[in-house]
Design an enzyme around this catalytic site. Structure first.
Site, PDB file in Angstrom:
ATOM      1  N   LYS A  64       0.819  -1.213   0.000  1.00 18.68           N
ATOM      2  CA  LYS A  64       0.000   0.000   0.000  1.00 18.68           C
ATOM      3  C   LYS A  64       0.857   1.269   0.000  1.00 18.68           C
ATOM      4  O   LYS A  64       0.647   2.163  -0.821  1.00 18.68           O
ATOM      5  CB  LYS A  64      -0.902  -0.015   1.231  1.00 18.68           C
ATOM      6  CG  LYS A  64      -1.606   1.301   1.524  1.00 18.68           C
ATOM      7  CD  LYS A  64      -2.379   1.217   2.809  1.00 18.68           C
ATOM      8  CE  LYS A  64      -1.505   1.067   4.024  1.00 18.68           C
ATOM      9  NZ  LYS A  64      -0.690   2.278   4.310  1.00 18.68           N
ATOM     10  N   THR A  65       1.810   1.347   0.922  1.00 19.76           N
ATOM     11  CA  THR A  65       2.640   2.548   1.018  1.00 19.76           C
ATOM     12  C   THR A  65       3.465   2.746  -0.245  1.00 19.76           C
ATOM     13  O   THR A  65       3.647   3.881  -0.714  1.00 19.76           O
ATOM     14  CB  THR A  65       3.572   2.438   2.241  1.00 19.76           C
ATOM     15  OG1 THR A  65       2.777   2.203   3.415  1.00 19.76           O
ATOM     16  CG2 THR A  65       4.373   3.714   2.419  1.00 19.76           C
ATOM     17  N   ASP A 252      -4.164   8.459   2.721  1.00 16.60           N
ATOM     18  CA  ASP A 252      -3.700   7.170   3.221  1.00 16.60           C
ATOM     19  C   ASP A 252      -4.617   6.696   4.343  1.00 16.60           C
ATOM     20  O   ASP A 252      -5.202   7.501   5.074  1.00 16.60           O
ATOM     21  CB  ASP A 252      -2.270   7.313   3.746  1.00 16.60           C
ATOM     22  CG  ASP A 252      -1.610   5.973   4.030  1.00 16.60           C
ATOM     23  OD1 ASP A 252      -2.138   4.945   3.558  1.00 16.60           O
ATOM     24  OD2 ASP A 252      -0.574   5.960   4.714  1.00 16.60           O
ATOM     25  N   GLU A 253      -4.755   5.372   4.493  1.00 14.10           N
ATOM     26  CA  GLU A 253      -5.555   4.760   5.566  1.00 14.10           C
ATOM     27  C   GLU A 253      -6.970   5.349   5.610  1.00 14.10           C
ATOM     28  O   GLU A 253      -7.478   5.729   6.665  1.00 14.10           O
ATOM     29  CB  GLU A 253      -4.866   4.958   6.929  1.00 14.10           C
ATOM     30  CG  GLU A 253      -3.463   4.412   7.016  1.00 14.10           C
ATOM     31  CD  GLU A 253      -3.407   2.885   7.091  1.00 14.10           C
ATOM     32  OE1 GLU A 253      -4.460   2.252   6.958  1.00 14.10           O
ATOM     33  OE2 GLU A 253      -2.303   2.340   7.263  1.00 14.10           O
ATOM     34  N   GLN A 358      -9.230  -3.817   7.567  1.00 13.70           N
ATOM     35  CA  GLN A 358      -8.331  -3.434   8.652  1.00 13.70           C
ATOM     36  C   GLN A 358      -8.822  -2.191   9.382  1.00 13.70           C
ATOM     37  O   GLN A 358      -8.036  -1.486  10.017  1.00 13.70           O
ATOM     38  CB  GLN A 358      -6.909  -3.190   8.123  1.00 13.70           C
ATOM     39  CG  GLN A 358      -6.237  -4.429   7.558  1.00 13.70           C
ATOM     40  CD  GLN A 358      -4.758  -4.210   7.287  1.00 13.70           C
ATOM     41  OE1 GLN A 358      -3.947  -4.095   8.191  1.00 13.70           O
ATOM     42  NE2 GLN A 358      -4.399  -4.158   6.019  1.00 13.70           N
ATOM     43  N   ARG A 708      -0.247 -10.265  10.545  1.00  9.16           N
ATOM     44  CA  ARG A 708       1.048  -9.743  11.006  1.00  9.16           C
ATOM     45  C   ARG A 708       2.132 -10.807  10.840  1.00  9.16           C
ATOM     46  O   ARG A 708       3.323 -10.486  10.906  1.00  9.16           O
ATOM     47  CB  ARG A 708       1.000  -9.339  12.484  1.00  9.16           C
ATOM     48  CG  ARG A 708       0.027  -8.252  12.883  1.00  9.16           C
ATOM     49  CD  ARG A 708       0.103  -7.024  12.027  1.00  9.16           C
ATOM     50  NE  ARG A 708      -0.871  -7.075  10.950  1.00  9.16           N
ATOM     51  CZ  ARG A 708      -0.851  -6.305   9.876  1.00  9.16           C
ATOM     52  NH1 ARG A 708       0.128  -5.438   9.693  1.00  9.16           N
ATOM     53  NH2 ARG A 708      -1.788  -6.403   8.943  1.00  9.16           N
TER      54      ARG A 708
END
Length: 904
Positions: A64-65, A252-253, A358, A708
Site C-alpha cells: 500500500k505505502t 492514506d488509511e 483493517q 502480522r
C-alpha cells in the site's frame, strides 16, 4: 489571504504545464520511469490511473505505502502537477516523513516543495492560520493540549456551579471531542446527547467553551478540522481557492477516517458551489441526491453507537445512508420539500488508499462506512484491488481471508501469494492462562534453539499480540522466570504502569514503614490536600532527625507546623497504615491488598475517572491482585516484584509484546495470538455496545492479527481465565470455527493437559498428568486439598481459596466490614466460595494512632529564647520529648518539633 470574490492568485506569470502528447511530454515518456519497473500489474494500474476518483483497496502486505508514494512520484515525474498542487494526507507525522523520504528517493529534491503533505491536523492548522479572521481567530492562535483543555473546562464548570467530582471535566472533554470528531458545532448537538451531562447543560458548556477559546485566541485539536469545515461552508470563495489549488488529492488509511475528516475531504474533493450552497448556508449535495433537512425525523439520532453511519450533520448534506441501509432508513429516504434537487458534482482527481478489512479504530471515531461508500460518494470511481500479498505464507493468508469473509460490511477481496504454503495456523487449547504463558514460553525457547531450518530464530521476529493489556502480565512474569528478554510496545511494562506502581507503593509502605520513596509517591494519591509544601516540611524534619518520613509525619501531626486540613489528612493516612499493618498477619495478603486499595480511595479514584483508559487501569489492578495468589505472603510478592523491576530493558534482541491494536502496520516471522475466547476476543464490551458492528470490527482485528505473521501464526485459548477479578470457564472464540480446516493444525499444549474433552477430576488429582514433580507453593497447596481438587471449581464466584489451607466454614457472625464486596474483585472481602462461609479469622485493628516521640528528650530548656522560621521568636514554656510548647511573640502559643527551632 485571498478575500471572497477575488481571484486567489494570478497565473499569468506561471509557466504552463507540458501539453499531453507534446514534445516535452513525449521526451519525458522516452526517458522511462524506472520506479514503475518493479510494480506488479495491479500496483502499476493504481499508480498510472491518474484521472478521476480512484479507490485502492490494499490488503495487508500488498504494498500500500509503495503504491501511494510511487503514485505521487509519477504525478511529479510526468508533470501532471507541481509539488505544491498535491494534497497528500496521512494519519501520523511518522507516516508523512516516511512518504516524503520515499518520494524523494524516486524524484529527487523536488519533494521538498510539497507543503501540503502531512497529517489532517497539520494541514488543517495551516489553512486556518491563513484565514484565521474568518473563523474568529488571529493568525498566531494557540493550540491547547489536553491538560489546558481540561483546566479551562474546570473553570467553566465552577462558573456554572457544577460539582466537578460528580461531573468531571475530563468526561466533558471527551464528550466535546467526540462531537467535534463527528463535525458537530454546538448548535448541531442532538438534544439527547446534550442532556447526558450535568442535567442537560452539556450543550451550554460546549457553547461556553467555544466562546472562551475565541476570547483566548486558542483552538483545540478538534477545532483544527471543525473550523476548516465551517470556513469552507461559510466562505465559498475560500473553498474554491483550495479546490482549484489541489490538482490531486491522495489519502492514506482512508478506512480510519472519522466523520469530520470525511466531510473535510469531501468538500475539497468536489468542484461545485452546490456542495456548500450559493449563499454559504447549510444546503448541500447529498449522497443520495437529496439533502434531508437537519431536523428530519426520519434520520436517526446523531452519532448513535448502534449505527455509526447515521448521526452526521445533514446540513452539509454530505452523509449518506449505509450501503446496507436498515428498513427504517429506507422508509424515511424521501426528499424534504424544502430542498432542491442536487446536481451531480464535478469530481476531482482524488485517490484514497485503504483496507476495509483493517478498520479497527471504531472506538475512537473511525467510520468504516467512509470507505464502503466511496463509489456512492464519487460516482464513476475506479476501484483497484491489491490482493497479491508479499508478507505471509499461503496457509496464513487462506486462514485470514476465510475468516474475514464472514463480515457483511466489506467490499470484498481475497489475498493470495506466490510464496510456499508454509506451516499451517496452529490452534492450541490450555487449561488456564498460566499454562498458556508457560506453553508460549517453551515454544519461544524451542524456536530460539532451532526454527526448523537448523538456525536459531531471532527474538526480534517474534511477537505476542493480546486483545487486552492485562493479558501481558502473565507473559512478562513467565519471561522473567525464563530469563527471556522482552519489550512491551505501545505502553510500559505491566509493573511499570502508573496504577501498578501506585498500588505497589501502598503495599510497600504497609510492609515497611521506612520506605520513604513509596510513601512520598502515594502521600497525595488520591488527593488529600498534602501538597509539595507538606512533603518538603516532612523531608526537612526527617533529614534533621535522620528518621523515615512516616516517623516525621507522626511528629508533625501533633504540632502546629501544618495547617489543620493537611494535618488532618496526614493523621488519617497514618492511622490507615497502622490499621492495615495490624491486619497484615491476620488476613491473606490478597485480601489485604484489596482492603488497602479500597479504603485508601485509590480504586474509587479510577472508578470516577471517565477517561478512555480508566477501565483498563482497573482491569490491571485486578490482575495485580490475582498475580499475588502465587505467593505465600506479601513479603514474597514484593521481593518478586523487586526482581522483576530490576530486570534491565533489553537493548538487543527481545520478544515483542503488544495489543492487537498496536500491531497494525507491523510484521513478524512468528506471531502468537493468545486469549481467543468468547468475552475476551471478541470482547464482550464491543458486542454489548455495538452489536453486529462491534462483532465485525473484532473480526477485522483478528484478521489484522493473523496477517502480522510472515511464517507462523499460533493461536491459543484457555478453558479457565480470571477476568474482572473472577474465574470463569470460557468458551472458545467463535472466530476459531470460522477458520478453514484445511489451513489449521490442532496441537496439544506443552503443559500436556487437554482443556476440553476432560470434564472429570482435576488435573491435580493425579501426578501422572505431569512429567515431573512440582514443589512450588501452588503445587503444595493443591496437594493439600486432596481429591476434592478445587471444590466448587473455577466457575464459582471467587474461585479457589487464595491462602489455600486455613479457611474453613465461617460462622454467621462474620464482620460486615469484611464481607462487603470489593470494587476490585466483586467478591466479599472475607473471601471464599459462594454459599460456603469460612471460619472467622482473628482481626486486630488499632482504634487510634498513638503518637510516639521521634527522638530523645530535647536539649532545649524551659524559658530558653528560640526562633522559628514560620512563627518568629518565642520562649519555651513546656517540653514533651522532642516537642516544644513555645509562647511566640506574635503567633501565640504553638507546639512544634525541636528540629524546626534555633536558639536566639
Amino acid at each position: 489571504m485571498a478575500e471572497p470574490g477575488k481571484s486567489p492568485r494570478d497565473d499569468s506569470a506561471v509557466p504552463p504545464m507540458p501539453q499531453p502528447g507534446g514534445i516535452a511530454a513525449r521526451a519525458r515518456a522516452a526517458a522511462g520511469a524506472p520506479y514503475l519497473n518493479d510494480l506488479n500489474p495491479e500496483q502499476r494500474l493504481a499508480v498510472e490511473t491518474l484521472d478521476g476518483p480512484v479507490l485502492v483497496l490494499a490488503g495487508a502486505g500488498t504494498g500500500k505505502t509503495r503504491v501511494l508514494t510511487t503514485r505521487i512520484a509519477h504525478i511529479l515525474a510526468t508533470g501532471r502537477a507541481r509539488p505544491n498542487e498535491i494534497l497528500a494526507v496521512t494519519f501520523t507525522n511518522k507516516a508523512a516523513r516516511e512518504m516524503k523520504l520515499r518520494v524523494g528517493t524516486m524524484v529527487g529534491q523536488v519533494v521538498e516543495g510539497m507543503p501540503w503533505l502531512g497529517t489532517f491536523h497539520s494541514i488543517g492548522v495551516k489553512i486556518i492560520r491563513r484565514h484565521a479572521e474568518l473563523v474568529g481567530l488571529k493568525p498566531d492562535f494557540t493550540i491547547l493540549d489536553v491538560d489546558d483543555q481540561i483546566r479551562l473546562l474546570k473553570q467553566l464548570l465552577a462558573a456554572e456551579g457544577i460539582d466537578e467530582k460528580r461531573w468531571p471535566a475530563r468526561v466533558l472533554a471527551g464528550l466535546i471531542d467526540s462531537w467535534k470528531n463527528r463535525g458537530l458545532t454546538p448548535d448541531q448537538v442532538p438534544a439527547g446527547e446534550a442532556a447526558s451531562f450535568a442535567g442537560g447543560k452539556g450543550k451550554k458548556l460546549y457553547i461556553a467553551f467555544q466562546e472562551r477559546l475565541k476570547v483566548l485566541n486558542a483552538a483545540d485539536f478538534g477545532d483544527l478540522l471543525l473550523e476548516c469545515i465551517r470556513l469552507f461552508r461559510e466562505q465559498p470563495e475560500v473553498l474554491r481557492q483550495y479546490q482549484s489549488r489541489f490538482r490531486y488529492i491522495l489519502v492514506d488509511e482512508y478506512q480510519d477516517t472519522n466523520v469530520a475528516q470525511y466531510l473535510w475531504l469531501r468538500l475539497l474533493g468536489q468542484n461545485t458551489s452546490r456542495a456548500i450552497g450559493s449563499t454559504g448556508t447549510n444546503r448541500a449535495v447529498s449522497r443520495d441526491d437529496s439533502a434531508a433537512a437537519p431536523t428530519s425525523p426520519q434520520r436517526g439520532e446523531v452519532g448513535s453507537q448502534s449505527d455509526p453511519g447515521e448521526g452526521v450533520p445533514d446540513n452539509e448534506g454530505l452523509r449518506a445512508p449505509s450501503p446496507h441501509p436498515s428498513p427504517q432508513r429506507r422508509e424515511g429516504a424521501e426528499r424534504s420539500p424544502l430542498q432542491e434537487p442536487a446536481r451531480t458534482p464535478q469530481l476531482k482527481n482524488i485517490c484514497c488508499v485503504g483496507d476495509d478489512d483493517q478498520s479497527i479504530y471504531g472506538w475512537r471515531g473511525a467510520e468504516v462506512d467512509n470507505i464502503l461508500r466511496f463509489e456512492h460518494d464519487f460516482p464513476g470511481a475506479k476501484v483497484i484491488r491489491l490482493e497479491r500479498n508479499y508478507r505471509s505464507t499461503g496457509h496464513i493468508l487462506a486462514a485470514a481471508s476465510h475468516l474475514i469473509a464472514h463480515n457483511e460490511g466489506r467490499l470484498g477481496k481475497t489475498l493470495r501469494t506466490e510464496d510456499v504454503p508454509g506451516e499451517k495456523v496452529q490452534v492450541t487449547s490450555c487449561w488456564d492462562s498460566e499454562e498458556e504463558a508457560r506453553a508460549v514460553g517453551e515454544e519461544i525457547e524451542q524456536l530460539q534453539r532451532n526454527d526448523g531450518s537448523g538456525r536459531p530464530h531471532p527474538l526480534d521476529e517474534i511477537a505476542i499480540l493480546v486483545r487486552a493489556s492485562f493479558q501481558m502480565r502473565e507473559f512478562e512474569d513467565r519471561f522473567v522466570t525464563l530469563g527471556l528478554p522482552y519489550r512491551v510496545i505501545g505502553g510500559p511494562r505491566f509493573y511499570e504502569r502508573q496504577e501498578i506502581r501506585d498500588a505497589l507503593a501502598y503495599l510497600r509502605v504497609v510492609h515497611s514503614s521506612a520506605d520513604d520513596l513509596a510513601f512520598e509517591r502515594i502521600i497525595n494519591v488520591p488527593k488529600r490536600g498534602l501538597g509539595d509544601a507538606t512533603v518538603q516540611l516532612l523531608h526537612d524534619h526527617a533529614r534533621r532527625k535522620r528518621v523515615p518520613l512516616t516517623e516525621a509525619a507522626r511528629a508533625l501531626i501533633e504540632t502546629d507546623e501544618l495547617k489543620p486540613k493537611p494535618r488532618g489528612g496526614l493523621r488519617d493516612l497514618l492511622a490507615a497504615f497502622e490499621r492495615w499493618r495490624a491486619q497484615k498477619d491476620a488476613l491473606p495478603h490478597t485480601r489485604l491488598a484489596e482492603i488497602v486499595l479500597d479504603e485508601s480511595g485509590y480504586t474509587e479514584m479510577w472508578q470516577k475517572d471517565r477517561s478512555a483508559d480508566a477501565a483498563g487501569r482497573l482491569e490491571n489492578l485486578k490482575e495485580l491482585i490475582r498475580s499475588m495468589e502465587e505467593f505465600e505472603n506479601l513479603a514474597g510478592f514484593l521481593e518478586h516484584i523487586s526482581l522483576v523491576m530490576d530486570t534491565d530493558k533489553s537493548e538487543g534482541e527481545a520478544v515483542s509484546i503488544m495489543t492487537l491494536h498496536s500491531a497494525k502496520g507491523l510484521e513478524f516471522d512468528t506471531v502468537f495470538l493468545p486469549g481467543w475466547e468468547e468475552g475476551l476476543f471478541p470482547h464482550q464490551r464491543a458486542l454489548d455496545d455495538q452489536g453486529r458492528a462491534g462483532l465485525e470490527e473484532e473480526r477485522r482485528l483478528a484478521h489484522v492479527g493473523l496477517t502480522r505473521a510472515r511464517r507462523r501464526a499460533k493461536i491459543y485459548f484457555a478453558a479457565n481465565r480470571r477476568m474482572h477479578g473472577l474465574w470463569s470457564s470460557n468458551i472458545p472464540s467463535r472466530f476459531l470455527d470460522e477458520l478453514p480446516e484445511a489451513d489449521v493444525e490442532i496441537t496439544e499444549s506443552k503443559g500436556s493437559f487437554s482443556a476440553y474433552g476432560n470434564t472429570g477430576a482435576s488435573r491435580f488429582d493425579e501426578m501422572t498428568h505431569f512429567g515431573s514433580s512440582y514443589s512450588t507453593p501452588g503445587w503444595q497447596r493443591a496437594q493439600a486439598r486432596g481429591r476434592g481438587g478445587f471444590g466448587g471449581g473455577f466457575g464459582d464466584k471467587g474461585g479457589f481459596s487464595e491462602d489455600g489451607d486455613e479457611y474453613a466454614a465461617r460462622d454467621d457472625g462474620t464482620d460486615d466490614a469484611l464481607r462487603s464486596p470489593s470494587p476490585l474483585t466483586g467478591e466479599a472481602r472475607g473471601g471464599g466460595r459462594r454459599g460456603k462461609p469460612r471460619a472467622r479469622l482473628p482481626l486486630t485493628i488499632e482504634g487510634e494512632l498513638v503518637a510516639k516521640s521521634t527522638g530523645a528528650v530535647s536539649d532545649f530548656a524551659i524559658g530558653e529564647r528560640v526562633f522559628h522560621q514560620k512563627f518568629g521568636n518565642g520562649n519555651v514554656t513546656a517540653i514533651d520529648g522532642n516537642k516544644l510548647t513555645i509562647a511566640f511573640d506574635k503567633a501565640g502559643e504553638k507546639r512544634v518539633v525541636d528540629s524546626f527551632v534555633e536558639r536566639v
